[in-house]
Design a protein around this motif. Structure first.
Motif, PDB file in Angstrom:
ATOM      1  N   SER A   1     -13.270  88.957 -13.260  1.00  0.00           N
ATOM      2  CA  SER A   1     -12.910  87.555 -12.907  1.00  0.00           C
ATOM      3  C   SER A   1     -12.229  86.786 -13.977  1.00  0.00           C
ATOM      4  O   SER A   1     -12.811  87.183 -15.252  1.00  0.00           O
ATOM      5  CB  SER A   1     -14.032  86.780 -12.303  1.00  0.00           C
ATOM      6  OG  SER A   1     -14.820  87.339 -11.108  1.00  0.00           O
ATOM      7  N   ALA A   2     -11.268  86.089 -13.954  1.00  0.00           N
ATOM      8  CA  ALA A   2     -10.513  85.735 -14.882  1.00  0.00           C
ATOM      9  C   ALA A   2     -11.368  84.229 -15.506  1.00  0.00           C
ATOM     10  O   ALA A   2     -12.182  83.723 -14.664  1.00  0.00           O
ATOM     11  CB  ALA A   2      -9.072  85.077 -14.592  1.00  0.00           C
ATOM     12  N   ALA A   3     -10.966  83.649 -16.376  1.00  0.00           N
ATOM     13  CA  ALA A   3     -11.639  82.484 -16.812  1.00  0.00           C
ATOM     14  C   ALA A   3     -10.360  81.594 -17.638  1.00  0.00           C
ATOM     15  O   ALA A   3      -9.570  82.151 -18.256  1.00  0.00           O
ATOM     16  CB  ALA A   3     -12.640  82.637 -17.973  1.00  0.00           C
ATOM     17  N   THR A   4     -10.886  80.284 -17.654  1.00  0.00           N
ATOM     18  CA  THR A   4      -9.897  79.285 -18.235  1.00  0.00           C
ATOM     19  C   THR A   4     -10.385  78.730 -19.387  1.00  0.00           C
ATOM     20  O   THR A   4     -11.576  78.525 -19.570  1.00  0.00           O
ATOM     21  CB  THR A   4      -9.374  78.102 -17.168  1.00  0.00           C
ATOM     22  OG1 THR A   4      -8.694  78.637 -15.951  1.00  0.00           O
ATOM     23  CG2 THR A   4      -8.499  77.255 -17.966  1.00  0.00           C
ATOM     24  N   ILE A   5      -9.682  78.618 -20.722  1.00  0.00           N
ATOM     25  CA  ILE A   5     -10.141  78.309 -22.005  1.00  0.00           C
ATOM     26  C   ILE A   5     -10.321  76.792 -21.763  1.00  0.00           C
ATOM     27  O   ILE A   5      -9.490  75.958 -21.304  1.00  0.00           O
ATOM     28  CB  ILE A   5      -9.216  78.666 -23.195  1.00  0.00           C
ATOM     29  CG1 ILE A   5      -9.216  79.991 -23.236  1.00  0.00           C
ATOM     30  CG2 ILE A   5      -9.619  77.727 -24.494  1.00  0.00           C
ATOM     31  CD1 ILE A   5      -8.201  80.550 -24.317  1.00  0.00           C
ATOM     32  N   PRO A   6     -11.632  76.292 -21.868  1.00  0.00           N
ATOM     33  CA  PRO A   6     -12.035  74.901 -21.660  1.00  0.00           C
ATOM     34  C   PRO A   6     -11.464  73.872 -22.955  1.00  0.00           C
ATOM     35  O   PRO A   6     -11.496  74.402 -24.030  1.00  0.00           O
ATOM     36  CB  PRO A   6     -13.602  74.601 -21.700  1.00  0.00           C
ATOM     37  CG  PRO A   6     -13.826  75.710 -22.528  1.00  0.00           C
ATOM     38  CD  PRO A   6     -12.919  76.766 -22.436  1.00  0.00           C
ATOM     39  N   PRO A   7     -11.141  72.531 -22.482  1.00  0.00           N
ATOM     40  CA  PRO A   7     -10.663  71.713 -23.601  1.00  0.00           C
ATOM     41  C   PRO A   7     -11.883  71.486 -24.380  1.00  0.00           C
ATOM     42  O   PRO A   7     -12.932  71.011 -23.782  1.00  0.00           O
ATOM     43  CB  PRO A   7      -9.871  70.691 -22.754  1.00  0.00           C
ATOM     44  CG  PRO A   7     -10.682  70.692 -21.631  1.00  0.00           C
ATOM     45  CD  PRO A   7     -10.837  71.992 -21.206  1.00  0.00           C
TER      46      PRO A   7
ATOM     47  N   PRO B   1     -17.023  72.125 -25.293  1.00  0.00           N
ATOM     48  CA  PRO B   1     -17.589  73.314 -24.446  1.00  0.00           C
ATOM     49  C   PRO B   1     -16.799  74.483 -24.980  1.00  0.00           C
ATOM     50  O   PRO B   1     -15.601  74.214 -24.801  1.00  0.00           O
ATOM     51  CB  PRO B   1     -17.594  73.033 -22.941  1.00  0.00           C
ATOM     52  CG  PRO B   1     -16.598  72.180 -22.867  1.00  0.00           C
ATOM     53  CD  PRO B   1     -16.358  71.233 -24.104  1.00  0.00           C
ATOM     54  N   TYR B   2     -17.443  75.754 -25.047  1.00  0.00           N
ATOM     55  CA  TYR B   2     -16.790  76.861 -25.230  1.00  0.00           C
ATOM     56  C   TYR B   2     -16.544  77.707 -23.709  1.00  0.00           C
ATOM     57  O   TYR B   2     -16.244  78.604 -23.589  1.00  0.00           O
ATOM     58  CB  TYR B   2     -17.369  77.776 -26.266  1.00  0.00           C
ATOM     59  CG  TYR B   2     -18.856  78.303 -25.866  1.00  0.00           C
ATOM     60  CD1 TYR B   2     -19.065  79.365 -25.276  1.00  0.00           C
ATOM     61  CD2 TYR B   2     -19.910  77.422 -26.170  1.00  0.00           C
ATOM     62  CE1 TYR B   2     -20.347  79.591 -24.861  1.00  0.00           C
ATOM     63  CE2 TYR B   2     -21.214  77.755 -25.943  1.00  0.00           C
ATOM     64  CZ  TYR B   2     -21.325  79.044 -24.936  1.00  0.00           C
ATOM     65  OH  TYR B   2     -22.639  79.398 -24.615  1.00  0.00           O
ATOM     66  N   PHE B   3     -17.077  77.324 -22.740  1.00  0.00           N
ATOM     67  CA  PHE B   3     -17.017  77.722 -21.308  1.00  0.00           C
ATOM     68  C   PHE B   3     -17.391  76.505 -20.498  1.00  0.00           C
ATOM     69  O   PHE B   3     -18.461  75.982 -20.794  1.00  0.00           O
ATOM     70  CB  PHE B   3     -18.090  78.999 -21.394  1.00  0.00           C
ATOM     71  CG  PHE B   3     -17.719  79.984 -19.972  1.00  0.00           C
ATOM     72  CD1 PHE B   3     -16.766  80.849 -20.039  1.00  0.00           C
ATOM     73  CD2 PHE B   3     -18.443  79.497 -18.936  1.00  0.00           C
ATOM     74  CE1 PHE B   3     -16.477  81.445 -19.010  1.00  0.00           C
ATOM     75  CE2 PHE B   3     -18.097  80.205 -17.607  1.00  0.00           C
ATOM     76  CZ  PHE B   3     -17.097  81.327 -17.881  1.00  0.00           C
ATOM     77  N   ILE B   4     -16.642  76.524 -19.277  1.00  0.00           N
ATOM     78  CA  ILE B   4     -17.216  75.673 -18.152  1.00  0.00           C
ATOM     79  C   ILE B   4     -17.563  76.699 -17.082  1.00  0.00           C
ATOM     80  O   ILE B   4     -16.688  77.382 -16.584  1.00  0.00           O
ATOM     81  CB  ILE B   4     -16.148  74.806 -17.826  1.00  0.00           C
ATOM     82  CG1 ILE B   4     -15.897  73.788 -19.213  1.00  0.00           C
ATOM     83  CG2 ILE B   4     -16.722  73.882 -16.616  1.00  0.00           C
ATOM     84  CD1 ILE B   4     -14.745  72.800 -18.610  1.00  0.00           C
ATOM     85  N   ALA B   5     -18.781  76.422 -16.453  1.00  0.00           N
ATOM     86  CA  ALA B   5     -19.138  77.449 -15.275  1.00  0.00           C
ATOM     87  C   ALA B   5     -19.177  76.498 -14.201  1.00  0.00           C
ATOM     88  O   ALA B   5     -19.322  75.235 -14.231  1.00  0.00           O
ATOM     89  CB  ALA B   5     -20.719  78.032 -15.735  1.00  0.00           C
TER      90      ALA B   5
ATOM     91  N   GLN C   1     -10.149  84.788 -26.016  1.00  0.00           N
ATOM     92  CA  GLN C   1      -9.847  85.554 -24.946  1.00  0.00           C
ATOM     93  C   GLN C   1     -10.463  87.012 -24.638  1.00  0.00           C
ATOM     94  O   GLN C   1     -10.760  87.309 -24.112  1.00  0.00           O
ATOM     95  CB  GLN C   1      -8.356  85.328 -24.584  1.00  0.00           C
ATOM     96  CG  GLN C   1      -7.816  85.959 -23.389  1.00  0.00           C
ATOM     97  CD  GLN C   1      -8.541  85.306 -22.128  1.00  0.00           C
ATOM     98  OE1 GLN C   1      -8.216  83.881 -22.068  1.00  0.00           O
ATOM     99  NE2 GLN C   1      -9.268  85.889 -21.158  1.00  0.00           N
ATOM    100  N   LYS C   2     -10.204  87.313 -26.308  1.00  0.00           N
ATOM    101  CA  LYS C   2     -10.701  89.024 -26.274  1.00  0.00           C
ATOM    102  C   LYS C   2     -12.157  88.945 -26.381  1.00  0.00           C
ATOM    103  O   LYS C   2     -12.517  90.146 -25.719  1.00  0.00           O
ATOM    104  CB  LYS C   2     -10.128  89.345 -27.940  1.00  0.00           C
ATOM    105  CG  LYS C   2      -8.639  89.592 -27.830  1.00  0.00           C
ATOM    106  CD  LYS C   2      -8.212  89.900 -29.376  1.00  0.00           C
ATOM    107  CE  LYS C   2      -6.671  89.972 -29.605  1.00  0.00           C
ATOM    108  NZ  LYS C   2      -6.326  90.234 -30.989  1.00  0.00           N
ATOM    109  N   ILE C   3     -12.683  88.079 -26.812  1.00  0.00           N
ATOM    110  CA  ILE C   3     -14.284  88.368 -26.407  1.00  0.00           C
ATOM    111  C   ILE C   3     -14.600  88.044 -24.966  1.00  0.00           C
ATOM    112  O   ILE C   3     -15.364  88.699 -24.621  1.00  0.00           O
ATOM    113  CB  ILE C   3     -14.976  86.896 -27.115  1.00  0.00           C
ATOM    114  CG1 ILE C   3     -14.902  87.309 -28.987  1.00  0.00           C
ATOM    115  CG2 ILE C   3     -16.418  86.919 -26.936  1.00  0.00           C
ATOM    116  CD1 ILE C   3     -15.413  86.096 -29.703  1.00  0.00           C
ATOM    117  N   TYR C   4     -13.978  87.092 -24.180  1.00  0.00           N
ATOM    118  CA  TYR C   4     -14.334  86.822 -22.758  1.00  0.00           C
ATOM    119  C   TYR C   4     -13.977  88.534 -22.130  1.00  0.00           C
ATOM    120  O   TYR C   4     -14.627  88.936 -21.272  1.00  0.00           O
ATOM    121  CB  TYR C   4     -13.574  85.886 -22.288  1.00  0.00           C
ATOM    122  CG  TYR C   4     -13.610  85.651 -20.797  1.00  0.00           C
ATOM    123  CD1 TYR C   4     -14.890  85.300 -20.281  1.00  0.00           C
ATOM    124  CD2 TYR C   4     -12.776  86.465 -20.027  1.00  0.00           C
ATOM    125  CE1 TYR C   4     -14.873  85.016 -18.895  1.00  0.00           C
ATOM    126  CE2 TYR C   4     -13.097  86.286 -18.556  1.00  0.00           C
ATOM    127  CZ  TYR C   4     -14.113  85.586 -18.052  1.00  0.00           C
ATOM    128  OH  TYR C   4     -14.465  85.692 -16.659  1.00  0.00           O
TER     129      TYR C   4
END
Length: 319
Positions: A309-315, A160-164, A297-300
């Motif tokens: 709101s921050a986000a964590t890069i998913p594995p 995944p490129y994002f985990i919601a 990170q720049k795109i986010y």
């Protein structure tokens, strides 16, 4: 006013709005119509990007990928997207597209060596995603597309490129709602029949529940102080908050499964043809590089991150 334009769009698009990652999606209409109490000032409809520069790669070859062979022969890539999710997958009045998902889609296109002018976007309803990928209508799909075992039987996923996770959208000045455990007596809104609102009901978090066909209606009700919170995937909620950061915020405390104490994850992946492992490996490598060199990170930060709101890069989950 933008609300009137999108309201007209919504009337046409309602039937095409299928299930989102864990619920239903709606047209992005967070502004309250003029004349109602609490109406915010009209905001620009114009799309803005994160500003990340994406230069098409040269000399790309993906041996054993029929999808890439098709892309190379056509001289273009067809990407399935959404058009109605602010700061995720959105199209403004001029036809320009923007958002986190859109820029992730463009990132992959650049790694495939495709010039931005050669990207063809195809708006695909959630219910038709597997069909459009299997039928070759799109080369890949990027749009809050949750990775599930059931879907893996029909299509492949990179990411995944994002985990919601399920979260809450509230008014910026509301300090009384700090998470799902503070909803007693509060009025909570979500899309009719969605998983998020069913969780609120099943866990008896509040007995004041309001449901609408679209999330945009819930957001308008929130701004007008007719409901206290909106719930669905935090990615969708961040999109609304980023569109109106002076009035809205995401609480930032995901709902958790009472049995495990862990958040309910929605892993967003890039949908690909089922048997094209060569392309899947290539896309995973492109995502991995973007995560490592700071591009992700720049795109986010320039899209969903505008919500505060921050986000964590998913594995990545390679297979």
């Amino acid at each position: 006013m933008r609300i009137m334009r999108i309201a007209a769009m919504a009337a046409v698009a309602t039937l095409s709005l299928g299930l989102a990652a864990c619920g239903k999606e709606g047209t992005p209409t967070p502004e309250t119509p003029a004349g109602q109490s609490g109406a915010p000032q009209a905001q620009s409809d114009a799309c803005t990007s994160s500003g990340v520069s994406l230069t098409p790669a040269s000399g790309v070859d993906i041996a054993g990928s029929p999808t890439f062979a098709k892309i190379k022969s056509a001289g273009k890539v067809v990407i399935g997207v959404k058009f109605d999710q602010p700061n995720l997958g959105y199209k403004d009045a001029s036809g320009k597209r923007c958002g986190f998902d859109i820029e992730i889609a463009q990132l992959i296109a650049s790694k495939l060596g495709i010039d931005p002018a050669k990207i063809e976007y195809k708006e695909v309803a959630s219910a038709n995603r597997e069909t459009s990928i299997k039928g070759g209508e799109v080369d890949y799909y990027v749009g809050t597309y949750s990775i599930t075992d059931k879907r893996k039987a029909d299509v492949a996923f990179a990411g995944p490129y994002f985990i919601a996770s399920q979260d809450l959208l509230v008014r910026k000045d509301d300090t009384s709602i700090t998470g799902s455990d503070s909803l007693k007596g509060k009025t909570v809104c979500s899309a009719t029949g969605s998983t998020p609102i069913q969780r609120v009901r099943d866990q008896k978090l509040t007995d004041k529940i309001v449901e609408f066909k679209t999330y945009s209606e819930c957001v308008s009700q929130l701004i007008d102080k007719k409901v206290d919170a909106v719930t669905t995937d935090d990615a969708i909620l961040k999109g609304y908050a980023a569109q109106n950061p002076s009035m809205l915020k995401v609480v930032g405390k995901p709902f958790t499964d009472p049995a495990t104490g862990k958040p309910y994850p929605e892993k967003y992946g890039i949908g690909l043809p089922h048997d094209d492992k060569a392309l899947r490996d290539f896309v995973n490598a492109a995502l991995e590089k973007a995560e490592q060199d700071g591009t992700w990170q720049k795109i986010y930060d320039g899209t969903l991150g505008k919500s505060g709101s921050a986000a964590t890069i998913p594995p990545l989950e390679k297979y």
